[in-house]
Design a protein around this motif. Sequence first.
Motif, PDB file in Angstrom:
ATOM      1  N   ASN A 165       0.865  -1.325  -0.232  1.00 42.68           N
ATOM      2  CA  ASN A 165       0.223  -0.133  -0.251  1.00 42.68           C
ATOM      3  C   ASN A 165       1.331   1.397  -0.060  1.00 42.68           C
ATOM      4  O   ASN A 165       1.223   1.314   1.949  1.00 42.68           O
ATOM      5  N   PRO A 166       1.270   1.049  -1.212  1.00 48.31           N
ATOM      6  CA  PRO A 166       2.189   2.625  -1.328  1.00 48.31           C
ATOM      7  C   PRO A 166       1.687   4.140  -1.239  1.00 48.31           C
ATOM      8  O   PRO A 166       0.070   3.907  -0.302  1.00 48.31           O
ATOM      9  N   GLY A 167       2.748   5.269  -0.704  1.00 44.86           N
ATOM     10  CA  GLY A 167       1.489   6.236  -0.023  1.00 44.86           C
ATOM     11  C   GLY A 167       3.217   7.818   0.253  1.00 44.86           C
ATOM     12  O   GLY A 167       4.008   7.500  -0.074  1.00 44.86           O
ATOM     13  N   PHE A 168       2.498   8.399   0.530  1.00 43.28           N
ATOM     14  CA  PHE A 168       3.473   9.996   0.517  1.00 43.28           C
ATOM     15  C   PHE A 168       2.936  10.382   1.177  1.00 43.28           C
ATOM     16  O   PHE A 168       1.978  11.208   1.575  1.00 43.28           O
ATOM     17  N   VAL A 169       4.248   9.930   2.888  1.00 38.40           N
ATOM     18  CA  VAL A 169       4.027  10.695   3.680  1.00 38.40           C
ATOM     19  C   VAL A 169       4.819  11.944   3.942  1.00 38.40           C
ATOM     20  O   VAL A 169       6.195  11.810   3.787  1.00 38.40           O
ATOM     21  N   THR A 203      16.503   7.876   1.729  1.00 40.46           N
ATOM     22  CA  THR A 203      16.420   6.881   0.571  1.00 40.46           C
ATOM     23  C   THR A 203      16.883   5.860   0.452  1.00 40.46           C
ATOM     24  O   THR A 203      16.703   4.661  -0.717  1.00 40.46           O
ATOM     25  N   PRO A 255      15.659   0.826   3.457  1.00 41.28           N
ATOM     26  CA  PRO A 255      14.208   0.057   2.259  1.00 41.28           C
ATOM     27  C   PRO A 255      13.114   0.038   2.719  1.00 41.28           C
ATOM     28  O   PRO A 255      12.652   1.394   3.824  1.00 41.28           O
ATOM     29  N   GLY A 256      12.782  -0.210   1.395  1.00 43.15           N
ATOM     30  CA  GLY A 256      11.325   1.100   1.158  1.00 43.15           C
ATOM     31  C   GLY A 256      10.805   1.869   1.154  1.00 43.15           C
ATOM     32  O   GLY A 256       9.304   2.790   1.016  1.00 43.15           O
ATOM     33  N   THR A 257      12.156   3.259   0.763  1.00 41.75           N
ATOM     34  CA  THR A 257      11.985   4.564   0.660  1.00 41.75           C
ATOM     35  C   THR A 257      12.586   5.258  -0.050  1.00 41.75           C
ATOM     36  O   THR A 257      13.737   5.215  -0.867  1.00 41.75           O
ATOM     37  N   LEU A 258      12.032   6.578  -0.540  1.00 41.74           N
ATOM     38  CA  LEU A 258      12.166   7.301  -1.375  1.00 41.74           C
ATOM     39  C   LEU A 258      11.860   8.774  -0.656  1.00 41.74           C
ATOM     40  O   LEU A 258      10.746   8.896  -0.787  1.00 41.74           O
ATOM     41  N   SER A 259      12.983   9.282  -0.188  1.00 39.44           N
ATOM     42  CA  SER A 259      12.796  11.269  -0.294  1.00 39.44           C
ATOM     43  C   SER A 259      11.886  11.916  -1.433  1.00 39.44           C
ATOM     44  O   SER A 259      13.141  11.506  -2.292  1.00 39.44           O
ATOM     45  N   HIS A 313       8.116   8.665  -0.122  1.00 40.35           N
ATOM     46  CA  HIS A 313       7.191   7.978  -0.722  1.00 40.35           C
ATOM     47  C   HIS A 313       7.884   6.240  -0.339  1.00 40.35           C
ATOM     48  O   HIS A 313       8.739   6.110  -0.197  1.00 40.35           O
ATOM     49  N   THR A 314       7.002   6.006   0.869  1.00 46.97           N
ATOM     50  CA  THR A 314       7.183   4.592   0.887  1.00 46.97           C
ATOM     51  C   THR A 314       6.319   3.812   0.239  1.00 46.97           C
ATOM     52  O   THR A 314       5.335   3.794  -0.267  1.00 46.97           O
ATOM     53  N   VAL A 315       6.851   2.846   0.048  1.00 40.04           N
ATOM     54  CA  VAL A 315       5.964   1.679  -0.636  1.00 40.04           C
ATOM     55  C   VAL A 315       4.821   1.068   0.210  1.00 40.04           C
ATOM     56  O   VAL A 315       3.913   0.393   0.009  1.00 40.04           O
ATOM     57  N   VAL A 373       2.971   2.303   3.820  1.00 39.42           N
ATOM     58  CA  VAL A 373       2.399   2.897   4.317  1.00 39.42           C
ATOM     59  C   VAL A 373       2.422   2.580   6.385  1.00 39.42           C
ATOM     60  O   VAL A 373       0.846   1.368   6.402  1.00 39.42           O
TER      61      VAL A 373
END
Lengths: 160, 111, 86
Positions: free
Chosen positions: A89-93, A113, A116-120, A131-133, A135
């Motif tokens: 369940n991806p999302g922008f936090v 960045t 695991p699983g996150t991208l600023s 952005h996390t893969v 949440v």
Amino acid sequence: MKYLATFLVLFTIYILLAGFYVQELMLGGIVSLVLTFILAKLVNYTIDYRFPVKLLVFIFAYLPIFTWQLVLSNIDVAKRVLSPKIPLNPGFVKIKTDLKGDFAKLTLANSITLTPGTLSVDINDDYIYVHTVDVKGKTPEENREIISGKFEKLLGVIFK
Amino acid sequence: MEIVSYVFMIIGGLFYLLGGLGVLRMPDTFDRIQSGTKATTLGAFTLLIGIGIANPDWLLKVFLIIVFIALANPIGSSALAKAAYKSCELPKNLVQDDLKELFGGEDNDSN
Amino acid sequence: MIDILVFSLVGLGVLFAMIRLLIGPTPADRVVALDTFNIIVIGVIALLAYQFKNSLYLDIAIVYAILAFIETIVFARYLEGNHGDC
């Protein structure tokens, strides 16, 4: 003080890279001098007598954690590449950071960045948008603790 | 020493392969950015360290390349992710979108 | 023998990134593939330095890394101008 420290760091790096000859010493001095003035005028940073200590803390306390997180994130990527049907369940936090200064925020964003699983995605004032893969947390504080909790304390020590 | 450097190089090649495969197989743009950046960053680190171990004279230049990649690669992927968000390529099943308050609404030109 | 193994692994990575570069449905996908491709090519240049036992190739790798970074940033800036209709 700032000028002298910057000049010494740049000059040392130049000599280490180029070798110890007379011509290289002269050229390295000139190049380091010009670069020192450009950097000190245009870039906002602080450098003082505590720089070697901070560098040691950075190398021996921060880099091992960072490397371990990088390896973990690559195992995570490998798992997801080999079986792409894992439910997500991806999302922008957005998460708040207490760090001040451009270099501290840059280091924190790069660390996020490569975990695991996150991208600023973007930085706006005191908030980093990530952005996390998957949440996990319900509230912003939980998300902050999960995503950047480990790095924030160490970087707070290093960049004061 | 030679064997250690070969092991590092093979691991680096495997991570490069993983990065290419991730870019090819992931379902949406942001997943592609993530897997591509992470796998190729670690692949470059291990492969360059392997080369540095094989030739200890080059260790300093190799270290310079590693520092540059560690600084530049995440910044590039962040810029790419921002551009992808602004050109409206969102994943289908978003559960939370905090970036909307920054870019959504009116069409602002701030950097 | 082991050199051939490493080169073939890296070459497969280049091939996959290249396929995504060709078939990518949107411009952003193509730029992501190009970014990945560039980082892999830095590794290939370093491997060439190791094969030919010539440290000048490492300087080429440094310059290539800088150019690849600038390239990614410029493409990202260009894509930001193309607003879709969302």
